[in-house]
Each structure stands twice: as C-alpha cells, then as structure tokens.
Motif scaffolding. Structure first.
Motif, mmCIF file in Angstrom:
data_model
loop_
_atom_site.group_PDB
_atom_site.id
_atom_site.type_symbol
_atom_site.label_atom_id
_atom_site.label_comp_id
_atom_site.label_asym_id
_atom_site.label_seq_id
_atom_site.Cartn_x
_atom_site.Cartn_y
_atom_site.Cartn_z
ATOM 1 N N GLU A 197 94.743 20.525 70.949
ATOM 2 C CA GLU A 197 94.964 21.936 70.657
ATOM 3 C C GLU A 197 95.975 22.088 69.527
ATOM 4 O O GLU A 197 96.991 21.383 69.479
ATOM 5 C CB GLU A 197 95.468 22.689 71.891
ATOM 6 N N GLU A 228 96.310 28.978 67.819
ATOM 7 C CA GLU A 228 96.955 27.905 68.576
ATOM 8 C C GLU A 228 96.026 27.269 69.604
ATOM 9 O O GLU A 228 96.280 26.158 70.055
ATOM 10 C CB GLU A 228 98.212 28.432 69.261
ATOM 11 N N VAL A 229 94.956 27.957 69.966
ATOM 12 C CA VAL A 229 94.053 27.408 70.982
ATOM 13 C C VAL A 229 92.870 26.658 70.371
ATOM 14 O O VAL A 229 92.062 26.090 71.116
ATOM 15 C CB VAL A 229 93.532 28.511 71.926
#
Length: 272
Positions: free
Chosen positions: A4, A34-35
C-alpha cells in the motif's frame, strides 16, 4: 507483491523527514491515494512529460522525484497547460508522484552526500554546519592532493555527461585537497565554502556576477576557493541510486528502478 502506498509514504518520511525541508519547499505526495497498491517504483530527478510517458509504459505505480512537480501555486491544471497535461496523464494512469527535495539534500546518503561519496572524499561533514551530521552541502578531503584540472576531470568522470559539461573558474595547475560541494543550485553557500577554507567549491547554476566576485576575492585572498559549475540535473542524479537502494532495503519485494532519461534541459552547445 504489492505494498500500500500509505506504508511506503511512512517509510519515505522516515528516510527523508519533511520537517527537514526548507520553508519554501513543497515535498511530499503530488498525486496518488494512500490505499493504492504499489509494485513498481522509479526514482527520477525531474517529473517531465517524457518521464511520465516512460513510467506509464513500464507499468510504474510510483514516481519518487527529487524536484517537486508543483513547487508554487498554479491557477489551472487544464490539459492545455504543460503542468496540467503531464499531471492529467499521471492521474488517469493511477501513477502516484512523490517528491523528496531539500529534506533529501541534508541527510546522510542524501544528494550532496552522494556526490562526496562518488568523489571518494574522506572526513565528510555538512558544509553549513560542520559540527552536525545533518545539513546542506558537504565538506571533505580528497585522498591526496591533485591539480584543479585533474579534479575537474574526476568530477566529469563521476557525473553523467551533459551538453554544458564541467565549467571551472581557477588555475588549472592549482593544487586542491579540501573540497566543498553542494548538489543543485548552491551559490548561497559560497560564503560557507570561503569560511571553510576549501580549495575548491563544486555546485550548480553559478551566475556571472557571483562567480566573478569570487575570482576578484582571490586577488586579495589567494586561498579563496576555485569554483566548479556542473549541470543541476547531473549533480542530483547520483542520489537516485542511493535513494533507490535505501527503499529497496525496506521493501525487497518491490521492483525499484532509476530513470536513466536525461532531463537536463540543454541539448547542445556551439563553440567558435
């Protein structure tokens, strides 16, 4: 195996804390979530249209750049602007872009430190704060004295070649031993180089009057440093391998590469 982006950002912050950046700087994440999953990372000095095109073609998920793509405020990211066109391509391709700039200049293994290591300097310490471990520029000693001309040739062998080459202000036969340097535009550290009693100061983007002032100083202080001016891009390119190696040590499962495109803006020179 993918990681991630958020995890990688935490690691990048540990390597090059944003708190160490200058107040005018703009490091950090420019595009990306961020994911999102990251499998391939590429290090580059600059984010250009060509760099983004190559990254997309190579399936890169994250570009780690030295220079922030958006340094100052913009009023439009429309695709009929240079910034907008490049940014749009990256976003549509889910290409995340991150920058580590002045916060990557000051640390051990940073931009100036990478040059010092490549030149084989010893007793290396920051130029602007010799008593500390972190700081701008580097000051160090050559393994043995050499002429300024030979040192300039060493610099030329150590850095990637560019159209503008290596420019030197000083007597070719002058002996140099103590070296001050700063990757990128470093004319603001000339006073520190003079105060350090370095024999030569290596940096980029030296202007006419600044260089002339140092030459004039040499008339009254023969120990003032000779100057070497190199390509801004070339002086910072060496750091890419160090940065990539540092991240590879944390995430051996990622495919991490260095961009070999020359983003130096000059294509050729003509001499009489």
């Amino acid at each position: 195996m993918a990681v991630e982006l958020g995890r990688i950002l935490t690691s990048l912050e540990a390597l090059w804390p944003i708190a160490g950046a200058e107040s005018w700087d703009a490091p950090g994440l420019t595009t990306g979530s961020e994911v999102q999953a990251v499998s391939k990372v590429r290090f580059t000095v600059d984010v250009t249209s060509t760099v983004v095109d190559e990254a997309i073609e190579s399936g890169i998920d994250l570009l780690v750049a030295h220079h922030p793509f958006i340094m100052r405020g913009v009023s439009s990211v429309a695709e009929n602007t240079a910034k907008g066109a490049t940014l749009s391509k990256a976003i549509k391709a889910d290409l995340a872009i991150f920058a580590a700039h002045t916060n990557a200049d000051i640390v051990s293994g940073g931009v100036s430190d990478s040059i010092a290591r490549e030149l084989g300097l010893t007793e290396v310490r920051p130029l602007d704060n010799p008593a500390a471990e972190i700081g701008h520029g580097r000051l160090g000693m050559l393994p043995e004295p050499m002429t300024l001309g030979d040192f300039a040739r060493l610099v030329a062998r150590s850095l990637p070649s560019t159209a503008t080459g290596i420019r030197v202000s000083g007597d070719y036969s002058r002996m140099v031993y103590k070296v001050a340097l700063c990757g990128g535009a470093g004319d603001s550290f000339i006073p520190a180089a003079i105060n350090s009693r370095a024999d030569v100061y290596l940096t980029s983007d030296l202007r006419h009057h600044v260089t002339q002032d140092v030459r004039e100083l040499n008339n009254i202080d023969p120990q003032s440093p000779a100057l070497i001016d190199v390509s801004h891009w070339a002086s910072e390119w060496l750091w890419l391998n160090h940065g990539a190696a540092a991240l590879r040590n944390i995430y051996p499962e990622l495919e991490i590469s260095v961009c070999d495109l020359r983003t130096d803006p000059w294509d050729f020179v003509i001499t009489q």
